[in-house]
Design a protein around this motif. Structure first.
Motif, PDB file in Angstrom:
ATOM      1  N   LEU A  59       0.852  -1.186   0.000  1.00 56.62           N
ATOM      2  CA  LEU A  59       0.000   0.000   0.000  1.00 56.62           C
ATOM      3  C   LEU A  59       0.890   1.239   0.000  1.00 56.62           C
ATOM      4  O   LEU A  59       1.886   1.305   0.728  1.00 56.62           O
ATOM      5  N   ALA A  60       0.522   2.217  -0.829  1.00 54.48           N
ATOM      6  CA  ALA A  60       1.240   3.494  -0.880  1.00 54.48           C
ATOM      7  C   ALA A  60       0.265   4.613  -0.543  1.00 54.48           C
ATOM      8  O   ALA A  60      -0.846   4.671  -1.094  1.00 54.48           O
ATOM      9  N   LEU A  61       0.669   5.478   0.385  1.00 51.05           N
ATOM     10  CA  LEU A  61      -0.107   6.665   0.732  1.00 51.05           C
ATOM     11  C   LEU A  61       0.535   7.850   0.018  1.00 51.05           C
ATOM     12  O   LEU A  61       1.689   8.197   0.285  1.00 51.05           O
ATOM     13  N   VAL A  62      -0.206   8.448  -0.888  1.00 48.50           N
ATOM     14  CA  VAL A  62       0.341   9.470  -1.775  1.00 48.50           C
ATOM     15  C   VAL A  62      -0.423  10.775  -1.575  1.00 48.50           C
ATOM     16  O   VAL A  62      -1.658  10.781  -1.542  1.00 48.50           O
ATOM     17  N   GLN A  63       0.311  11.870  -1.448  1.00 50.62           N
ATOM     18  CA  GLN A  63      -0.296  13.204  -1.385  1.00 50.62           C
ATOM     19  C   GLN A  63      -0.002  13.948  -2.682  1.00 50.62           C
ATOM     20  O   GLN A  63       1.154  14.026  -3.112  1.00 50.62           O
ATOM     21  N   LEU A  64      -1.052  14.499  -3.288  1.00 51.04           N
ATOM     22  CA  LEU A  64      -0.928  15.260  -4.526  1.00 51.04           C
ATOM     23  C   LEU A  64      -1.606  16.615  -4.331  1.00 51.04           C
ATOM     24  O   LEU A  64      -2.701  16.686  -3.756  1.00 51.04           O
ATOM     25  N   THR A 135      -5.212  19.658  -1.766  1.00 53.22           N
ATOM     26  CA  THR A 135      -4.381  18.454  -1.605  1.00 53.22           C
ATOM     27  C   THR A 135      -5.275  17.252  -1.367  1.00 53.22           C
ATOM     28  O   THR A 135      -6.206  17.299  -0.550  1.00 53.22           O
ATOM     29  N   ILE A 136      -4.984  16.166  -2.072  1.00 51.54           N
ATOM     30  CA  ILE A 136      -5.692  14.907  -1.847  1.00 51.54           C
ATOM     31  C   ILE A 136      -4.686  13.836  -1.433  1.00 51.54           C
ATOM     32  O   ILE A 136      -3.506  13.880  -1.819  1.00 51.54           O
ATOM     33  N   THR A 137      -5.155  12.896  -0.623  1.00 49.96           N
ATOM     34  CA  THR A 137      -4.343  11.750  -0.214  1.00 49.96           C
ATOM     35  C   THR A 137      -4.948  10.497  -0.831  1.00 49.96           C
ATOM     36  O   THR A 137      -6.153  10.246  -0.704  1.00 49.96           O
ATOM     37  N   LEU A 138      -4.115   9.717  -1.516  1.00 52.43           N
ATOM     38  CA  LEU A 138      -4.556   8.506  -2.195  1.00 52.43           C
ATOM     39  C   LEU A 138      -4.019   7.280  -1.473  1.00 52.43           C
ATOM     40  O   LEU A 138      -2.889   7.278  -0.975  1.00 52.43           O
ATOM     41  N   ARG A 139      -4.827   6.242  -1.430  1.00 56.33           N
ATOM     42  CA  ARG A 139      -4.376   4.926  -0.979  1.00 56.33           C
ATOM     43  C   ARG A 139      -4.265   4.043  -2.221  1.00 56.33           C
ATOM     44  O   ARG A 139      -5.263   3.591  -2.762  1.00 56.33           O
ATOM     45  N   VAL A 140      -3.034   3.831  -2.638  1.00 55.38           N
ATOM     46  CA  VAL A 140      -2.775   3.103  -3.880  1.00 55.38           C
ATOM     47  C   VAL A 140      -2.362   1.674  -3.534  1.00 55.38           C
ATOM     48  O   VAL A 140      -1.298   1.448  -2.935  1.00 55.38           O
ATOM     49  N   GLY A 162       4.423  17.055  -2.922  1.00 52.00           N
ATOM     50  CA  GLY A 162       3.655  15.947  -2.374  1.00 52.00           C
ATOM     51  C   GLY A 162       4.582  14.982  -1.675  1.00 52.00           C
ATOM     52  O   GLY A 162       5.764  15.256  -1.491  1.00 52.00           O
ATOM     53  N   SER A 163       4.055  13.848  -1.263  1.00 53.65           N
ATOM     54  CA  SER A 163       4.882  12.851  -0.577  1.00 53.65           C
ATOM     55  C   SER A 163       4.313  11.467  -0.821  1.00 53.65           C
ATOM     56  O   SER A 163       3.132  11.302  -1.168  1.00 53.65           O
ATOM     57  N   ILE A 164       5.161  10.453  -0.644  1.00 52.57           N
ATOM     58  CA  ILE A 164       4.758   9.059  -0.774  1.00 52.57           C
ATOM     59  C   ILE A 164       5.244   8.314   0.467  1.00 52.57           C
ATOM     60  O   ILE A 164       6.395   8.484   0.894  1.00 52.57           O
ATOM     61  N   GLU A 165       4.383   7.490   1.032  1.00 47.24           N
ATOM     62  CA  GLU A 165       4.766   6.626   2.151  1.00 47.24           C
ATOM     63  C   GLU A 165       4.289   5.219   1.849  1.00 47.24           C
ATOM     64  O   GLU A 165       3.116   4.991   1.551  1.00 47.24           O
ATOM     65  N   PHE A 166       5.206   4.253   1.923  1.00 52.47           N
ATOM     66  CA  PHE A 166       4.871   2.852   1.660  1.00 52.47           C
ATOM     67  C   PHE A 166       4.631   2.143   2.992  1.00 52.47           C
ATOM     68  O   PHE A 166       5.435   2.251   3.921  1.00 52.47           O
ATOM     69  N   VAL A 167       3.522   1.407   3.083  1.00 52.25           N
ATOM     70  CA  VAL A 167       3.151   0.718   4.317  1.00 52.25           C
ATOM     71  C   VAL A 167       2.597  -0.658   3.979  1.00 52.25           C
ATOM     72  O   VAL A 167       2.367  -0.998   2.816  1.00 52.25           O
ATOM     73  N   ALA A 168       2.369  -1.457   5.037  1.00 57.34           N
ATOM     74  CA  ALA A 168       1.685  -2.740   4.899  1.00 57.34           C
ATOM     75  C   ALA A 168       0.210  -2.531   5.219  1.00 57.34           C
ATOM     76  O   ALA A 168      -0.129  -1.964   6.260  1.00 57.34           O
ATOM     77  N   GLU A 169      -0.656  -2.981   4.325  1.00 57.51           N
ATOM     78  CA  GLU A 169      -2.085  -2.779   4.555  1.00 57.51           C
ATOM     79  C   GLU A 169      -2.565  -3.579   5.761  1.00 57.51           C
ATOM     80  O   GLU A 169      -3.441  -3.135   6.502  1.00 57.51           O
ATOM     81  N   ASP A 170      -2.009  -4.759   5.989  1.00 58.45           N
ATOM     82  CA  ASP A 170      -2.329  -5.564   7.168  1.00 58.45           C
ATOM     83  C   ASP A 170      -1.060  -5.749   7.989  1.00 58.45           C
ATOM     84  O   ASP A 170      -0.358  -6.754   7.844  1.00 58.45           O
ATOM     85  N   PRO A 171      -0.717  -4.789   8.864  1.00 55.80           N
ATOM     86  CA  PRO A 171       0.539  -4.891   9.606  1.00 55.80           C
ATOM     87  C   PRO A 171       0.557  -6.016  10.629  1.00 55.80           C
ATOM     88  O   PRO A 171       1.622  -6.468  11.028  1.00 55.80           O
ATOM     89  N   SER A 172      -0.619  -6.503  11.047  1.00 57.53           N
ATOM     90  CA  SER A 172      -0.642  -7.555  12.081  1.00 57.53           C
ATOM     91  C   SER A 172       0.004  -8.847  11.581  1.00 57.53           C
ATOM     92  O   SER A 172       0.679  -9.551  12.344  1.00 57.53           O
ATOM     93  N   PRO A 219       9.597   7.688   3.825  1.00 60.09           N
ATOM     94  CA  PRO A 219       8.765   8.334   2.809  1.00 60.09           C
ATOM     95  C   PRO A 219       9.614   9.065   1.780  1.00 60.09           C
ATOM     96  O   PRO A 219      10.694   9.560   2.086  1.00 60.09           O
ATOM     97  N   VAL A 220       9.112   9.085   0.577  1.00 61.05           N
ATOM     98  CA  VAL A 220       9.742   9.904  -0.457  1.00 61.05           C
ATOM     99  C   VAL A 220       9.372  11.340  -0.139  1.00 61.05           C
ATOM    100  O   VAL A 220       8.221  11.746  -0.254  1.00 61.05           O
ATOM    101  N   SER A 221      10.334  12.122   0.327  1.00 65.28           N
ATOM    102  CA  SER A 221      10.009  13.421   0.914  1.00 65.28           C
ATOM    103  C   SER A 221       9.825  14.496  -0.149  1.00 65.28           C
ATOM    104  O   SER A 221      10.634  14.628  -1.059  1.00 65.28           O
ATOM    105  N   GLU A 222       8.766  15.216  -0.003  1.00 60.23           N
ATOM    106  CA  GLU A 222       8.467  16.458  -0.722  1.00 60.23           C
ATOM    107  C   GLU A 222       8.881  16.431  -2.180  1.00 60.23           C
ATOM    108  O   GLU A 222       9.867  17.018  -2.609  1.00 60.23           O
ATOM    109  N   MET A 223       8.118  15.707  -2.960  1.00 64.05           N
ATOM    110  CA  MET A 223       8.359  15.726  -4.406  1.00 64.05           C
ATOM    111  C   MET A 223       7.991  17.093  -4.958  1.00 64.05           C
ATOM    112  O   MET A 223       6.973  17.676  -4.579  1.00 64.05           O
ATOM    113  N   ARG A 224       8.797  17.606  -5.831  1.00 67.46           N
ATOM    114  CA  ARG A 224       8.490  18.872  -6.483  1.00 67.46           C
ATOM    115  C   ARG A 224       7.922  18.585  -7.859  1.00 67.46           C
ATOM    116  O   ARG A 224       8.635  18.155  -8.771  1.00 67.46           O
TER     117      ARG A 224
END
Length: 255
Positions: A59-64, A135-140, A162-172, A219-224
């Protein structure tokens, strides 16, 4: 025999009898025998185990952000809304649903020009227009298509950081994998220590879950994102998500 002698003998006998009784009463009782059949405390061994688990994020959390400026607030807002509507309208092509898109920031700010007079004094600020940021946040979930999504978003009007953060959708699930590894390492350590002492590892007496957590890739910090010709596909590296766990385990020791 005189009367005084006849009276003295019983008195002396009674006195001796009293002293003997007092001596018997003051003699301490013998100590109680130790309780038979009381089990001895078992020998114990407490160890700590640490474990990690790694998995590619799913899962990627993306801000645009869309930023537009205009001479009036209405003009800036209209231009911004048109661009953002185009961006959101294209998202279903990449498998994103309405629940995966959330507005996470919205601002309208006046823009001023600050002039300095020829004599060096500061002139009052002049209102020159307005700036609107949305700004919108996407769950990709289709992480492998993230580059395509970014490329398309820029081509449709995304033009601010914007920014990108990669996570596990089911961290348990990942966390439990790390816990299993921690328990296995704790048992291996306990067996090695017991063997070095000439003993055998007995029953598991207790187990406690200690510190644990999920550490996503940075996170991929502050994409220009500037209004520039779009590339065929924006390169994106997802890396791995890591979970860590610590357990404290107590075993019995046997000969």
């Amino acid at each position: 025999m005189s009367a005084s002698h006849r009276l003295a003998r019983p008195a002396l006998f009674a006195l001796a009898l009293g002293l003997s009784s007092a001596a018997i009463a003051q003699t301490p009782p013998p100590p109680a025998p130790p309780a038979a059949g009381r089990p001895a405390e078992p020998r114990r061994l407490a160890v700590t185990g640490e474990g990690q688990a790694f998995r590619a994020p799913d899962l990627a959390l993306v801000q645009l952000t869309v930023m537009r400026q205009g001479e009036t607030a209405q003009k800036a807002l209209a231009d911004n809304s048109a661009a953002m509507s185009a961006v959101q309208g294209a998202l279903p092509e990449f498998g994103l649903e309405a629940r995966d898109v959330q507005t996470s920031g919205f601002t309208i700010a006046p823009q001023y020009r600050y002039d300095t007079a020829s004599d060096g004094t500061q002139a009052p600020p002049t209102l020159v227009g307005y700036e609107v940021r949305n700004t919108i946040t996407l769950r990709v979930r289709a992480v492998d298509r993230l580059g395509e999504i970014l490329d398309r978003a820029v081509s449709l009007g995304v033009n601010d950081g914007g920014s990108i953060e990669f996570v596990a959708e089911d961290p348990s699930a990942l966390q439990n994998e790390a816990r299993r590894t921690a328990v296995e390492r704790a048992r291996a350590s306990a067996e090695a220590m017991a063997g070095a002492a000439g003993l055998r590892l007995g029953a598991l007496l207790s187990i406690e879950d200690g510190a644990s957590g999920i550490e996503p890739p940075r996170p991929v910090s502050e994409m220009r994102m500037m209004a520039a010709p779009a590339s065929p596909k924006v390169p994106v590296a997802a890396g791995e998500t890591m979970a860590s766990a610590t357990v404290r385990v107590v075993f019995a020791l046997e000969n």
